[in-house]
Scaffold this active site. Sequence first.
Site, PDB file in Angstrom:
ATOM      1  N   GLU A 180      36.119  48.600   0.234  1.00  0.00           N
ATOM      2  CA  GLU A 180      37.239  49.047  -0.596  1.00  0.00           C
ATOM      3  C   GLU A 180      37.055  50.486  -1.064  1.00  0.00           C
ATOM      4  OE1 GLU A 180      37.905  45.700   0.664  1.00  0.00           O
ATOM      5  OE2 GLU A 180      36.149  45.616  -0.651  1.00  0.00           O
ATOM      6  N   ASN A 190      36.573  43.959   6.490  1.00  0.00           N
ATOM      7  CA  ASN A 190      37.889  44.547   6.691  1.00  0.00           C
ATOM      8  C   ASN A 190      37.832  46.032   7.035  1.00  0.00           C
ATOM      9  OD1 ASN A 190      37.173  44.624   3.634  1.00  0.00           O
ATOM     10  ND2 ASN A 190      38.659  46.254   3.885  1.00  0.00           N
ATOM     11  N   ASP A 220      43.242  41.860   4.675  1.00  0.00           N
ATOM     12  CA  ASP A 220      41.890  41.843   4.126  1.00  0.00           C
ATOM     13  C   ASP A 220      41.162  40.545   4.438  1.00  0.00           C
ATOM     14  OD1 ASP A 220      39.621  42.841   2.657  1.00  0.00           O
ATOM     15  OD2 ASP A 220      40.198  41.549   1.002  1.00  0.00           O
TER      16      ASP A 220
END
Length: 685
Positions: free
Chosen positions: A275, A359, A401
């Site tokens: 992220e 991801n 995700d």
Amino acid sequence: MDKRWLLASAGIVALFASGPLSAQTWSLTPEQAAKMSSGQSAPATAASSGAKDETALIKDAAAALQSAEKLNSRPETENAIKIINSILQKVAQAPSATSSAQAPDALLTLQKDPKQWVMPTGDYANLRHSALKQITTENVGKLQLAWQFSTGVLRGHEGAPLVIGDVMYLHTPFPNNVYALDLKDPDHKILWKYEPKQDPSVVPVMCCDTVNRGLAYGDGKIFLAQADTTLVALDAKTGKLLWSVKNGDPAKGQTSTAAPHVFKDKVFVGIAGGEFGVRGHITAYDVKTGQQVWRGYSMGPDADTLIEPGKTTHLGKPVEKDSGITTWEGDQWKIGGGTTWGWYSYDPDLNLVYYGSGNPSTWNPKQRPGDNRWSMTIWARDLDTGKAKWVYQMTPHDEWDYDGINEMILADQDMGGQKRKTLVHFDRNGFAYTLDRATGELLVAEKFDPAVNWATKVDMDKTSKTYGRPLGVAKYSTEQNGEDVNTQYVCPAALGSKDQQPASYDATTGLFLVPTNHVCMDYEPFRVSYTAGQPYVGATLEMFPAGKDKGETHTGNFIAWDAKAGKIVWSNKEQFSVWGGATSTDGGVTFYGTLEGYLKAVDTKTGKELYKYKTPSGIIGNVTTYESGGKQYVAVLSGVGGWAGIGLAAGLSKSNEGLGAVGNYASLANYTALGGVLTVFALPN
């Protein structure tokens, strides 16, 4: 003194000792020179020369050097060195007698003792099954609290303790304290405590709580991957720091949450931070010294991914050159995600390490055209070199995700009348995969939660252009719906039909016991720019129970799965996602924990609930079982948190906070509170 110089000197002296050097001597092949330098009477091959114990070679070299002092230098020395160097090049390429392929594997023996729990998931294969059977389906209802230990930390407690001999090794979330507890002592005395001194600025960079998934053991050492990416090796007896190495940089968003894994003579660690635009990698370090042996990236040129074009395969076909670049736009692979914060497994017979990558960055699929290889991928790498034998990308160009980091369970199963070395993986995307772990052949891919709707199925037709790919549903495609559009009722939610909470395999029944999430989401992507060390998400989420449209409120199921047929055998509803790892036993009992704090025991065959006990806080830890003083114990860490419990752990209240999880688990506060406690159970005397 340099070992290569010693070996070269030994060879030179051996040539000198053979008598006057003639032209015929200088025409010797490297193999013949190896014969002379090793003192063998028969021709030696480079492989056999390399197989000789290196310590013995060094001793030979030392003795030869002593003899060399009595000799005069010769003009032919330079040519002799060339010959020996040629030998050494072949020796270096040949397996060494002390290589991991030939060295004894003490950890492999140790993990076969069910009285101990010596690895994060119990064994190399991630089976999470114990041969202990004092606790059975008949007497498990009599379990009692045996003892408890407070960790002194309030955030989410994932992972589980290790038990090595008569000592339990316990970890905490940040600041990642480690305790060694004496199991022989009735008061479970603290033998030592390790308290890392970490910069608290790492905490805001940690996605989804400040969790740590556990410790590893090997070579008399306890290994901890600290939040700040420092891998430390502690003396198992004293807690003394033996070595440490930095595996990443929190200033760039790189952190550690996964447990290290020791396979033979190497300790493996991954990296978190998908992220934050971190490019994922897995790294092998030498257990004795901490020296980096190899590192394999999730994307980038073949030199970084350690993919061998033409040799590494994907669904049975050779992988093309630099696939980790050509499937990305421009240089976006450099901030491509694919982090490796899950569990790893190892097959000693194949010498392959297995794990999954996460991801791609960002969560906005419009910003990264292409398949985004090799995010969302199952990897099979050679233990010694890191070279990828095969890969399988489960969710190309991920739009939701659906990290692929969940554990790879190595189970030998009868598939269609044939015994197969299989790999079973329950992915975030809601599909359970069964593959041949030697070849990467895809055998089964089926939904393990009936709510999954983003894809109809995985294409299993080997003649199809979309073979092995999920067949998506346009309605739930955040790519097709576009930026700033709220794609509604996608199932599963981003936290998946199962997240990191590991499953168990019971060979007697052939069942996989799986803690799952039953959650869907609304997903709205938006454009985001990259800044090192800053969030690089690009989506807003809201999560809710999968059966909301039907009036259902439960968000978890604990299921038994048949990986040969690809079907659910039985399923137990749970009020909240089952975020704790399961453990099955030879007593016919499977244990797991719930988010509101119950330790539960069920009949492995039928799923019938046989026992439950409310621990002091919600359970996101993994159950372990061990034997001490002739008695079987069951242990679990409680301490609510993790992604599912981030609202409680971090004091968040807006429904779309915590990457969309807070609203879905808001009622959890009515059932449990923060606090890290180890709770241990046993049958009454």
